[in-house]
Design a protein around this motif. Structure first.
Motif, PDB file in Angstrom:
ATOM      1  N   PRO A  91       0.825  -1.216   0.000  1.00 49.00           N
ATOM      2  CA  PRO A  91       0.000   0.000   0.000  1.00 49.00           C
ATOM      3  C   PRO A  91       0.859   1.266   0.000  1.00 49.00           C
ATOM      4  O   PRO A  91       1.928   1.308   0.610  1.00 49.00           O
ATOM      5  CB  PRO A  91      -0.794  -0.117   1.300  1.00 49.00           C
ATOM      6  CG  PRO A  91      -0.770  -1.567   1.643  1.00 49.00           C
ATOM      7  CD  PRO A  91       0.539  -2.086   1.155  1.00 49.00           C
ATOM      8  N   LEU A  92       0.382   2.276  -0.707  1.00 49.28           N
ATOM      9  CA  LEU A  92       0.975   3.602  -0.673  1.00 49.28           C
ATOM     10  C   LEU A  92       0.028   4.492   0.127  1.00 49.28           C
ATOM     11  O   LEU A  92      -1.127   4.673  -0.259  1.00 49.28           O
ATOM     12  CB  LEU A  92       1.195   4.142  -2.079  1.00 49.28           C
ATOM     13  CG  LEU A  92       1.872   5.518  -2.177  1.00 49.28           C
ATOM     14  CD1 LEU A  92       2.812   5.570  -3.388  1.00 49.28           C
ATOM     15  CD2 LEU A  92       0.844   6.638  -2.310  1.00 49.28           C
ATOM     16  N   VAL A  93       0.525   5.003   1.242  1.00 51.80           N
ATOM     17  CA  VAL A  93      -0.311   5.769   2.169  1.00 51.80           C
ATOM     18  C   VAL A  93       0.082   7.241   2.097  1.00 51.80           C
ATOM     19  O   VAL A  93       1.262   7.590   2.209  1.00 51.80           O
ATOM     20  CB  VAL A  93      -0.145   5.255   3.615  1.00 51.80           C
ATOM     21  CG1 VAL A  93      -1.006   6.070   4.567  1.00 51.80           C
ATOM     22  CG2 VAL A  93      -0.513   3.775   3.695  1.00 51.80           C
ATOM     23  N   LYS A  94      -0.911   8.107   1.908  1.00 51.56           N
ATOM     24  CA  LYS A  94      -0.685   9.547   1.861  1.00 51.56           C
ATOM     25  C   LYS A  94      -0.772  10.144   3.268  1.00 51.56           C
ATOM     26  O   LYS A  94      -1.710   9.848   4.021  1.00 51.56           O
ATOM     27  CB  LYS A  94      -1.732  10.218   0.968  1.00 51.56           C
ATOM     28  CG  LYS A  94      -1.829   9.629  -0.437  1.00 51.56           C
ATOM     29  CD  LYS A  94      -0.798  10.198  -1.373  1.00 51.56           C
ATOM     30  CE  LYS A  94      -1.072   9.771  -2.815  1.00 51.56           C
ATOM     31  NZ  LYS A  94      -0.212  10.442  -3.784  1.00 51.56           N
ATOM     32  N   HIS A  95       0.192  10.972   3.611  1.00 56.06           N
ATOM     33  CA  HIS A  95       0.199  11.627   4.919  1.00 56.06           C
ATOM     34  C   HIS A  95       0.132  13.141   4.718  1.00 56.06           C
ATOM     35  O   HIS A  95       1.032  13.739   4.131  1.00 56.06           O
ATOM     36  CB  HIS A  95       1.463  11.267   5.689  1.00 56.06           C
ATOM     37  CG  HIS A  95       1.532   9.832   6.101  1.00 56.06           C
ATOM     38  ND1 HIS A  95       0.839   9.322   7.171  1.00 56.06           N
ATOM     39  CD2 HIS A  95       2.215   8.793   5.563  1.00 56.06           C
ATOM     40  CE1 HIS A  95       1.086   8.029   7.292  1.00 56.06           C
ATOM     41  NE2 HIS A  95       1.926   7.677   6.324  1.00 56.06           N
ATOM     42  N   GLU A  96      -0.931  13.738   5.255  1.00 55.41           N
ATOM     43  CA  GLU A  96      -1.104  15.184   5.152  1.00 55.41           C
ATOM     44  C   GLU A  96      -1.205  15.852   6.519  1.00 55.41           C
ATOM     45  O   GLU A  96      -1.286  17.078   6.600  1.00 55.41           O
ATOM     46  CB  GLU A  96      -2.349  15.499   4.321  1.00 55.41           C
ATOM     47  CG  GLU A  96      -2.267  14.968   2.886  1.00 55.41           C
ATOM     48  CD  GLU A  96      -3.509  15.289   2.075  1.00 55.41           C
ATOM     49  OE1 GLU A  96      -4.516  15.743   2.681  1.00 55.41           O
ATOM     50  OE2 GLU A  96      -3.478  15.078   0.846  1.00 55.41           O
ATOM     51  N   ASP A  97      -1.199  15.065   7.582  1.00 56.72           N
ATOM     52  CA  ASP A  97      -1.340  15.637   8.923  1.00 56.72           C
ATOM     53  C   ASP A  97      -0.003  16.173   9.415  1.00 56.72           C
ATOM     54  O   ASP A  97       1.071  15.639   9.098  1.00 56.72           O
ATOM     55  CB  ASP A  97      -1.862  14.576   9.887  1.00 56.72           C
ATOM     56  CG  ASP A  97      -0.927  13.380  10.005  1.00 56.72           C
ATOM     57  OD1 ASP A  97      -0.255  13.234  11.039  1.00 56.72           O
ATOM     58  OD2 ASP A  97      -0.843  12.597   9.024  1.00 56.72           O
ATOM     59  N   ASN A  98      -0.066  17.208  10.199  1.00 52.66           N
ATOM     60  CA  ASN A  98       1.140  17.892  10.667  1.00 52.66           C
ATOM     61  C   ASN A  98       2.035  16.989  11.516  1.00 52.66           C
ATOM     62  O   ASN A  98       3.262  17.089  11.463  1.00 52.66           O
ATOM     63  CB  ASN A  98       0.766  19.143  11.459  1.00 52.66           C
ATOM     64  CG  ASN A  98       0.193  20.231  10.572  1.00 52.66           C
ATOM     65  OD1 ASN A  98       0.537  20.313   9.391  1.00 52.66           O
ATOM     66  ND2 ASN A  98      -0.674  21.054  11.122  1.00 52.66           N
ATOM     67  N   ALA A  99       1.425  16.106  12.309  1.00 48.06           N
ATOM     68  CA  ALA A  99       2.220  15.251  13.189  1.00 48.06           C
ATOM     69  C   ALA A  99       3.118  14.316  12.378  1.00 48.06           C
ATOM     70  O   ALA A  99       4.311  14.165  12.678  1.00 48.06           O
ATOM     71  CB  ALA A  99       1.300  14.445  14.103  1.00 48.06           C
ATOM     72  N   SER A 100       2.550  13.710  11.344  1.00 44.15           N
ATOM     73  CA  SER A 100       3.342  12.792  10.509  1.00 44.15           C
ATOM     74  C   SER A 100       4.415  13.552   9.735  1.00 44.15           C
ATOM     75  O   SER A 100       5.560  13.089   9.615  1.00 44.15           O
ATOM     76  CB  SER A 100       2.422  12.059   9.527  1.00 44.15           C
ATOM     77  OG  SER A 100       1.512  11.220  10.205  1.00 44.15           O
TER      78      SER A 100
END
Length: 311
Positions: free
Chosen positions: A264-273
């Motif tokens: 899986p390719l997971v998109k991270h847009e949250d500031n913590a990540s």
């Protein structure tokens, strides 16, 4: 009018003569292979009634293929690389070797001598501004299932134009861009930052695509990332992963897609990540663990000797 002469003593004796079986010198293995290939070609000419005109079109094609240096591209396109993998899979099954990360084709664009990094590497040099940041990581496991420290994970992939460094016709990429060797840490982990690659197609006017057109086939590959993984006491793994979500993941002209090789390719847009990775913008993440397999009677039967570029 169709005539049949292949099975006549004259033709069979001629095949032995042409392949050197009647000569004392030379290489016996080469003679054996040449005799079989010539025999199959003669039989094909006869069975399909191939004309002299058609034959010489084929000769001209081989000349063009060599002049374009595309033989290594045509080979996977015709399924030959996949067939070799299928044979190795069958050999493993016969030996009772059933675990380990699946192998798949190497492709023609590996370059030896990539810079070596410990545990973590930045693959891209930041020049491809169209690329989405990719963080990829995982653990390399030994045949006994334990994390394997000191394994070498060689990684290479294309840019967002579908070109590889050292083979980029634009000349834009520096040597070893998006190529590294990463040595796993004490916990068997590897990690790298790069960009999400895109797929590529055969040169549209080249001989490989020309033949594929005759077969009614496309010459495109999904986005993918290549790996060589080696470690003492284990067999070398040659594999690649396809980028999840690419529309050609299961329609690869090179037949390299396999179960277990589309993580899986997971998109991270949250500031913590984003902050945790030391980045300032969203990114994509792939987790890909690798399990190596044991030697066979102390021998690595996965080693393939073939011409490769070194720089």
């Amino acid at each position: 009018m169709t005539v049949k002469i292949f099975d006549t003593p004259e033709v069979q004796n001629f095949l032995r003569l042409a392949s050197g079986l009647e000569q004392d010198g030379g290489n016996p293995r080469t003679k054996q292979i040449a005799h079989r290939i010539l025999s199959d070609l003669f039989k094909t000419i006869e069975d399909l009634n191939i004309t002299s005109d058609e034959y010489w079109v084929g000769v001209a094609y081989l000349n063009r293929l060599g002049a374009s240096s595309e033989a290594g591209l045509l080979s996977p396109g015709l399924g030959l690389d996949r067939f070799l993998d299928m044979r190795m899979d069958a050999e493993d099954a016969a030996l009772g070797i059933t675990d380990g990360t699946p192998r798949t084709i190497e492709g023609p664009l590996y370059v030896a001598g990539a810079p070596v990094e410990q545990g973590y590497a930045r693959l891209d040099d930041g020049s491809d501004k169209a690329g989405e940041i990719l963080i990829m990581h995982g653990t390399v496991y030994a045949a006994d299932g334990k994390p394997l420290a000191g394994a070498q994970v060689e990684v290479w992939h294309a840019n967002t134009k579908g070109f590889y460094s050292h083979f980029d016709p634009t000349g834009e990429q520096k040597p070893f861009n998006m190529r590294r060797t990463i040595v796993t840490d004490a916990q068997g982990r590897y990690k790298f930052q790069s960009i999400v690659p895109v797929g590529y197609g055969c040169p549209p006017d080249g001989p490989t695509q020309g033949l594929l057109n005759e077969l009614g086939r496309h010459g495109n590959r999904p986005a993918h990332i290549h790996f060589f993984v080696t470690a003492d006491g284990h067999r070398k793994l040659t594999t690649q992963i396809n980028i999840d979500g690419d529309p050609l993941v299961f329609d690869d002209f090179a037949y390299a897609t396999r179960d277990g090789l589309v993580p899986p390719l997971v998109k991270h847009e949250d500031n913590a990540s984003i902050k945790a990775e030391g980045l300032s913008c969203p990114f994509a993440e792939i987790v890909f663990d690798i399990k190596l397999s044991k030697l066979v009677n102390g021998v690595d039967n996965q080693i393939v000797e073939r011409p490769r570029l070194a720089a």
